[in-house]
Design a protein around this motif. Structure first.
Motif, PDB file in Angstrom:
ATOM      1  N   ARG A  69       0.836  -1.211   0.000  1.00  0.00           N
ATOM      2  CA  ARG A  69       0.000   0.000   0.000  1.00  0.00           C
ATOM      3  C   ARG A  69       0.868   1.258   0.000  1.00  0.00           C
ATOM      4  N   TRP A  70       1.977   1.231   0.720  1.00  0.00           N
ATOM      5  CA  TRP A  70       2.919   2.361   0.750  1.00  0.00           C
ATOM      6  C   TRP A  70       3.464   2.632  -0.649  1.00  0.00           C
ATOM      7  N   ALA A  71       3.927   1.555  -1.316  1.00  0.00           N
ATOM      8  CA  ALA A  71       4.507   1.718  -2.648  1.00  0.00           C
ATOM      9  C   ALA A  71       3.451   2.150  -3.657  1.00  0.00           C
ATOM     10  N   GLU A  72       2.245   1.642  -3.521  1.00  0.00           N
ATOM     11  CA  GLU A  72       1.168   2.065  -4.423  1.00  0.00           C
ATOM     12  C   GLU A  72       0.870   3.545  -4.254  1.00  0.00           C
ATOM     13  N   ALA A  73       0.857   4.014  -3.010  1.00  0.00           N
ATOM     14  CA  ALA A  73       0.602   5.431  -2.761  1.00  0.00           C
ATOM     15  C   ALA A  73       1.719   6.299  -3.339  1.00  0.00           C
ATOM     16  N   GLU A 113       3.609   5.445  -5.869  1.00  0.00           N
ATOM     17  CA  GLU A 113       3.477   5.336  -7.320  1.00  0.00           C
ATOM     18  C   GLU A 113       2.432   6.332  -7.834  1.00  0.00           C
ATOM     19  N   ARG A 114       1.276   6.383  -7.179  1.00  0.00           N
ATOM     20  CA  ARG A 114       0.232   7.327  -7.598  1.00  0.00           C
ATOM     21  C   ARG A 114       0.726   8.766  -7.486  1.00  0.00           C
ATOM     22  N   GLN A 115       1.480   9.045  -6.419  1.00  0.00           N
ATOM     23  CA  GLN A 115       2.003  10.404  -6.238  1.00  0.00           C
ATOM     24  C   GLN A 115       2.982  10.763  -7.357  1.00  0.00           C
ATOM     25  N   ALA A 116       3.831   9.824  -7.758  1.00  0.00           N
ATOM     26  CA  ALA A 116       4.824  10.086  -8.796  1.00  0.00           C
ATOM     27  C   ALA A 116       4.183  10.443 -10.124  1.00  0.00           C
ATOM     28  N   PHE A 117       2.978   9.943 -10.364  1.00  0.00           N
ATOM     29  CA  PHE A 117       2.291  10.209 -11.620  1.00  0.00           C
ATOM     30  C   PHE A 117       1.175  11.238 -11.476  1.00  0.00           C
ATOM     31  N   GLY A 118       1.189  11.963 -10.351  1.00  0.00           N
ATOM     32  CA  GLY A 118       0.205  13.008 -10.152  1.00  0.00           C
ATOM     33  C   GLY A 118      -1.202  12.498  -9.968  1.00  0.00           C
ATOM     34  N   GLU A 119      -1.320  11.275  -9.428  1.00  0.00           N
ATOM     35  CA  GLU A 119      -2.634  10.661  -9.278  1.00  0.00           C
ATOM     36  C   GLU A 119      -3.052  10.515  -7.821  1.00  0.00           C
ATOM     37  N   GLY A 120      -2.257  11.072  -6.898  1.00  0.00           N
ATOM     38  CA  GLY A 120      -2.595  10.952  -5.488  1.00  0.00           C
ATOM     39  C   GLY A 120      -1.613  11.725  -4.632  1.00  0.00           C
ATOM     40  N   PRO A 121      -1.931  11.894  -3.336  1.00  0.00           N
ATOM     41  CA  PRO A 121      -1.090  12.716  -2.457  1.00  0.00           C
ATOM     42  C   PRO A 121       0.084  11.983  -1.822  1.00  0.00           C
ATOM     43  N   GLY A 122       0.178  10.689  -2.020  1.00  0.00           N
ATOM     44  CA  GLY A 122       1.231   9.918  -1.355  1.00  0.00           C
ATOM     45  C   GLY A 122       0.713   9.254  -0.095  1.00  0.00           C
ATOM     46  N   PRO A 123       1.575   8.527   0.623  1.00  0.00           N
ATOM     47  CA  PRO A 123       1.142   7.814   1.833  1.00  0.00           C
ATOM     48  C   PRO A 123       0.567   8.766   2.874  1.00  0.00           C
ATOM     49  N   GLY A 124      -0.565   8.369   3.455  1.00  0.00           N
ATOM     50  CA  GLY A 124      -1.173   9.168   4.501  1.00  0.00           C
ATOM     51  C   GLY A 124      -0.481   8.977   5.841  1.00  0.00           C
ATOM     52  N   ALA A 125      -0.928   9.749   6.850  1.00  0.00           N
ATOM     53  CA  ALA A 125      -0.270   9.728   8.163  1.00  0.00           C
ATOM     54  C   ALA A 125      -0.323   8.351   8.798  1.00  0.00           C
ATOM     55  N   ALA A 126      -1.497   7.697   8.772  1.00  0.00           N
ATOM     56  CA  ALA A 126      -1.634   6.381   9.402  1.00  0.00           C
ATOM     57  C   ALA A 126      -0.742   5.353   8.718  1.00  0.00           C
ATOM     58  N   LEU A 127      -0.696   5.417   7.384  1.00  0.00           N
ATOM     59  CA  LEU A 127       0.135   4.475   6.642  1.00  0.00           C
ATOM     60  C   LEU A 127       1.615   4.720   6.918  1.00  0.00           C
TER      61      LEU A 127
END
Length: 621
Positions: free
Chosen positions: A326-330, A332-346
């Motif tokens: 889940r960390w790496a997926e988050a 990955e999404r951040q690198a492609f401008g598709e998400g904010p990256g890993p959240g605080a809990a993660l």
């Protein structure tokens, strides 16, 4: 057609800009870097060479490497090897192979790699077809293999054996030869000169000799160094260090060798691919960069997983894996401008597991590794995500012998797991109307040796027809979906690519290999082999005694576990494409039985012949 050219934009594939590759070499050849390194950084430790059975590693500086290459080049000249001659090298991965490679390149000769596991017939074909004037072998076994066919090789004038003092003997023979003679040969080498004839591993038919020039190899390596150089070193600016264990007869291992010399990366050789030897050397040499095949990363993951299970930490390990993914997926999404990256809990969860689990994964590699390159076959997306979450980013790439290894590779900071990345700078990828992957670039080979017909079959207007099927996403990242010749058509007319099913079944720890069958049959079936080590561990954890593979194949509990793997694969496809029946066969398909290539690819037609009875039983019920 869908086409994309490197480097790596954020735009759709159709609007990609022109590629920007490393500057093409206009003069000289591969050996020049040896002499340049010695002149500019003479004390740099280029290699650490195993001595005393591997217990001690002796440093070899750039200056010493130059001197040893030069002395060996003089010896080869003294023994009659001339500019343009071809010389076979049959050995495992070791320092002496690298010495011979560079000595031959220094005098304009052409090394011809021969896998150390090759049969006499394969050796006869390669050395005979290449017209080799000499052959370097490692040991008595290799000498006997070559000796058994030497009567059919009238052009083979010399055979030198590494373990019998070949290097020292050639040094002595070359003592009277002037250094100036060597340098005249080296200066005659141009980028267009042939560097090597590398024979394909031959999944079907006779291996073909790929003619690779110095320019081809330099284009491949220099582009990689310019694009990936920033991630070759360790954390905190540690100097780059590479452990070379892939066969140097394979183009991927060879390009790592050339990259270490051209990029001034400290390197060591490891001839053994057994888990015990490989992991021991990882721990002692502590590389910062590893080039491997998916099987290596699967081994590491399974070893860490087994250790967790044996210590009663199975549930915690599974949670750590899920967190890493889940960390790496988050990210990955951040690198492609598709998400904010890993959240605080993660982030909190990830920190918690880093010390308990992920650090142990990194320790298996020696503790300094942060980057790996994987090729040869598909790496499971989830496995790539796990390693990235554990602090080791695996950059998957794609290429062939004909392209000097990688044509595409996931770039630093923008890895899309489950793909083989976008085209490397200077390379282009096109998807033909039938889905075939076409490649173009300065790293693409010139021809098959003495086989214009085969060359014309795959080279069209500068484009190489790979025989692989693939797709390009909107970012230009390539995904390989199968082989054209391996698409199965059932008797009902359904076309099925076996690779996705096989890869998913193999993801189960008990499964060693999977071969999907069903050509002209009413439905899809599968042949599955078990991993003996994983099976023994699984039986111990269940309180069972170890049983032979043939007995385990009939164990209802084992079959139920394998059925879970098959069901997971079937969830990816339609009912018509799903595996309806399977047979557990054994032992695992092996190179010695002619069922794997030396680069561990399945010889599918050989497997189908060997397992004809098992296949018939799938459809006779």
């Amino acid at each position: 057609m869908h086409e994309f050219s490197g480097p790596f934009p954020d735009t759709d594939a159709e609007s990609a800009p022109d590629p920007a590759a490393a500057t093409a070499a206009r003069v000289g050849g591969l050996a020049d870097s040896v002499f340049e390194n010695a002149a500019e950084v003479p004390e740099f430790v280029q290699f650490e060479v195993a001595r005393d059975g591997g217990e001690v590693r002796e440093p070899v500086t750039a200056a010493r490497f130059r001197d040893e290459v030069n002395a060996l080049a003089k010896g080869l000249l003294a023994e009659g090897v001339r500019f343009g001659d071809r010389v076979g090298i049959m050995s495992r991965t070791r320092y002496e192979w690298t010495l011979f490679d560079y000595a031959l390149w220094t005098i304009g000769a052409q090394p011809v790699p021969v896998y150390p596991t090759s049969s006499p017939d394969q050796v006869r074909w390669i050395l005979g077809h290449a017209g080799a004037v000499a052959c370097v072998v490692e040991n008595d076994e290799h000498a006997m293999t070559v000796g058994s066919v030497i009567g059919e090789l009238p052009g083979l004038g010399h055979m030198w054996q590494i373990d019998a003092g070949a290097v020292e003997d050639l040094w002595a023979a070359g003592f009277p030869v002037a250094d100036e003679t060597v340098h005249r040969h080296r200066l005659a080498v141009t980028p267009e000169s042939v560097a090597s004839v590398v024979y394909t591993s031959g999944t079907t038919g006779r291996p073909k000799g790929c003619v690779l020039t110095h320019a081809n190899m330099m284009a491949e390596v220099d582009t990689f160094l310019s694009g990936w150089g920033s991630v070759l070193g360790g954390r905190g600016g540690e100097p780059a260090a590479a452990l070379m264990f892939l066969p140097l007869a394979h183009v991927m291992g060879r390009m790592l060798q050339v990259g270490c010399v051209r990029g001034r990366v400290r390197a060591a050789h490891q001839p053994s691919l057994t888990s015990e030897d490989l992991l021991r050397d990882m721990a002692s040499f502590r590389p910062t960069i590893v080039f491997g095949v998916p099987h290596i990363f699967e081994r590491v993951f399974n070893a860490v997983r087994r250790a967790a299970l044996e210590s009663g930490q199975e549930e915690a390990f599974d949670k750590a894996v899920d967190t890493a993914v889940r960390w790496a997926e988050a990210q990955e999404r951040q690198a492609f401008g598709e998400g904010p990256g890993p959240g605080a809990a993660l982030r909190v969860q990830h920190r918690m597991y880093d010390r308990a689990v992920y650090s142990k994964v990194r320790e298996v590699f020696g503790g300094r590794l942060r980057t790996a390159i994987s090729g040869g076959s598909a790496l499971q997306r989830r496995l790539g995500l796990f390693f990235a979450g554990a602090g080791v980013t695996v950059h998957e790439g794609y290429g062939l012998t004909e392209t000097c290894s990688a044509s595409t590779c996931n770039p630093p900071g923008r890895v899309r797991f489950g793909t083989v990345g976008p085209p490397m700078p200077g390379s282009s990828v096109r998807i033909a109307e039938d889905g075939e992957v076409l490649l173009r670039g300065g790293h693409v080979f010139t021809s098959y040796l003495d086989d214009p017909g085969a060359t014309e079959e795959v080279l069209h207007d500068g484009w190489l027809a790979t025989g692989d099927l693939g797709t390009l996403d909107r970012h230009g990242y390539l995904a390989i979906t199968g082989r054209k010749k391996e698409v199965i058509v059932t008797s009902g007319g359904k076309s099925v690519s076996p690779m996705p099913l096989e890869d998913r079944v193999r993801a189960h720890p008990l499964v060693a290999q999977c071969v999907v069958v069903g050509e002209n049959r009413p439905y899809i079936g599968a042949l599955i082999t078990l991993d003996p080590e994983a099976l023994g561990h699984w039986q111990r954890m269940r309180g069972q005694r170890a049983t032979p593979l043939r007995d385990a194949a009939r164990d209802p509990a084992v079959r139920a576990e394998v059925q879970r793997a098959v069901s997971a694969a079937n969830a990816l496809v339609s009912k018509a494409e799903s595996i309806r029946e399977f047979r557990i066969v054994g032992p695992p398909f092996a190179e010695e039985a002619g069922l794997l290539t030396p680069s561990l690819k399945l010889r599918r037609h050989a497997v189908l012949r060997a397992c004809a009875d098992e296949i018939e039983s799938i459809y006779s019920g």
